[in-house]
Design a protein around this motif. Sequence first.
Motif, short mmCIF file in Angstrom:
data_model
loop_
_atom_site.label_atom_id
_atom_site.label_comp_id
_atom_site.label_asym_id
_atom_site.label_seq_id
_atom_site.Cartn_x
_atom_site.Cartn_y
_atom_site.Cartn_z
N LEU A 1 0.86 -1.18 0.00
CA LEU A 1 0.00 0.00 0.00
C LEU A 1 0.89 1.23 0.00
N THR A 2 0.80 2.04 -1.05
CA THR A 2 1.69 3.18 -1.19
C THR A 2 0.91 4.43 -1.60
N GLY A 3 1.55 5.59 -1.39
CA GLY A 3 1.01 6.84 -1.89
C GLY A 3 0.43 7.72 -0.81
N THR A 4 -0.54 8.53 -1.19
CA THR A 4 -1.23 9.41 -0.25
C THR A 4 -2.13 8.58 0.65
N PRO A 5 -2.60 9.17 1.76
CA PRO A 5 -3.55 8.44 2.60
C PRO A 5 -4.75 7.89 1.83
N ARG A 6 -5.30 8.69 0.91
CA ARG A 6 -6.44 8.21 0.14
C ARG A 6 -6.04 7.06 -0.78
N GLU A 7 -4.88 7.17 -1.43
CA GLU A 7 -4.43 6.10 -2.32
C GLU A 7 -4.18 4.82 -1.55
N ILE A 8 -3.58 4.94 -0.36
CA ILE A 8 -3.36 3.75 0.48
C ILE A 8 -4.70 3.11 0.83
N GLY A 9 -5.67 3.94 1.21
CA GLY A 9 -6.98 3.42 1.57
C GLY A 9 -7.71 2.78 0.41
N LEU A 10 -7.68 3.42 -0.74
CA LEU A 10 -8.36 2.86 -1.91
C LEU A 10 -7.80 1.49 -2.26
N SER A 11 -6.48 1.36 -2.26
CA SER A 11 -5.87 0.07 -2.58
C SER A 11 -6.25 -0.98 -1.55
N HIS A 12 -6.21 -0.62 -0.29
CA HIS A 12 -6.63 -1.52 0.80
C HIS A 12 -8.06 -1.99 0.57
N GLY A 13 -8.97 -1.04 0.34
CA GLY A 13 -10.38 -1.39 0.18
C GLY A 13 -10.66 -2.24 -1.04
N ARG A 14 -10.00 -1.92 -2.16
CA ARG A 14 -10.22 -2.68 -3.39
C ARG A 14 -9.69 -4.11 -3.27
N HIS A 15 -8.51 -4.27 -2.70
CA HIS A 15 -7.92 -5.61 -2.60
C HIS A 15 -8.65 -6.49 -1.57
N LEU A 16 -9.20 -5.87 -0.53
CA LEU A 16 -9.79 -6.65 0.56
C LEU A 16 -11.30 -6.44 0.66
N ARG A 17 -11.93 -6.11 -0.47
CA ARG A 17 -13.37 -5.82 -0.45
C ARG A 17 -14.17 -6.97 0.15
N LEU A 18 -13.94 -8.19 -0.31
CA LEU A 18 -14.73 -9.32 0.18
C LEU A 18 -14.45 -9.58 1.65
N GLN A 19 -13.18 -9.44 2.06
CA GLN A 19 -12.83 -9.66 3.47
C GLN A 19 -13.46 -8.59 4.36
N ILE A 20 -13.51 -7.34 3.87
CA ILE A 20 -14.13 -6.28 4.66
C ILE A 20 -15.62 -6.55 4.84
#
Length: 366
Positions: free
Chosen positions: A13-32
Amino acid sequence: MHLQIPDPPKLLLTGTPREIGLSHGRHLRLQIEDQMSVYDEMFRHSCNINWDEAREDAEKFRATIERLTPHLHEEMQGIADGAGVHILDIVTLNCRSEITFGKFTDGCTSLSWKKSDGCRILAQNWDFAPAVQRNIAFMEIQQAGKPTIYMVGEAGIVGKIGFNDACVGTCLNAIRAHPCISSKLPIHVALRLCLESTSVAEAVRTLESLGGVGSSQHILVSDSDVSLGLELSPLGNIYLSEDEYGMVTHTNHFLENHLVYEPPWLSGSPIRLERVRELSRGVIDSGVLSEDRLVSTVLREKVFSDLYNSPQSICGQEDFTRERISRITTLFNIVMRLDPKNLGAEVVVGRPGSGLETSVVNMPWR
């Protein structure tokens, strides 16, 4: 036939806080989405509230997070947008300990140890509901101007257990105590702030400067020079120093912080504390830990696999006399080396010594 637990996903997860969050959410959508379902059941069982009611409580913490740590509020919004959920769903995950006033039955054992060469070992078993295990993820978080974080986390949650490339590491022990104050930081946000620090001293200064935490918890924080047990509470903190063995050990009750009301809850916590001290001191005295390459293996085999006083053992076992959602077991073990010349960690997901855990995962993994 039992199958070995698969390795959790590994996220960069890299970048700005929003970019880090977007990547986290997209990759772990089903787990969330699954985490929300799991915690909904936990809220109903432990607190007699549903997910929507928990979200209402979370709004108070959302305002606190936005005020005190706007970059993490932005990251949470990114996670929500990436996963296609509302930010209050993500905030609810991040302040689940506060919403329940510690009524979830966490049971964890942590230790730090100063080796003869001066570097610190930081380790723990994390015990929680088995359903959460499928939503664990390894995360590497790269942020401009801050240390790179290597964390064993839960889907949707911004802070957990791990270390950074400045040799600062964190472990967590849940405490059940009152009161809870929503104008102070949730504990998982506090963990992330520790992992964004370059030293134990900076971590403590950061938490104190922001007014402390909203619920009672213990964070064991170490760097390459010192370990400190942070017995944190909304009414004040007590800090535990290394003992004569160069160790700090902790389970799920306060040792010196008597500023809050802590009713008896996990009867096995004092027993585990004495047991982890006995076993760890024994292996130190034996000299077997003098060989650096064996430290993680020895601690897993001789300390963190221990089943004394099961099911409330260091290696936690499910108590089948309890309802399914309130059972706990060891979900992973981590042993960190906070050595600038040999920084890293070994993680096994599952109960160490059970034969069902994952193979050893090294962090960093790239």
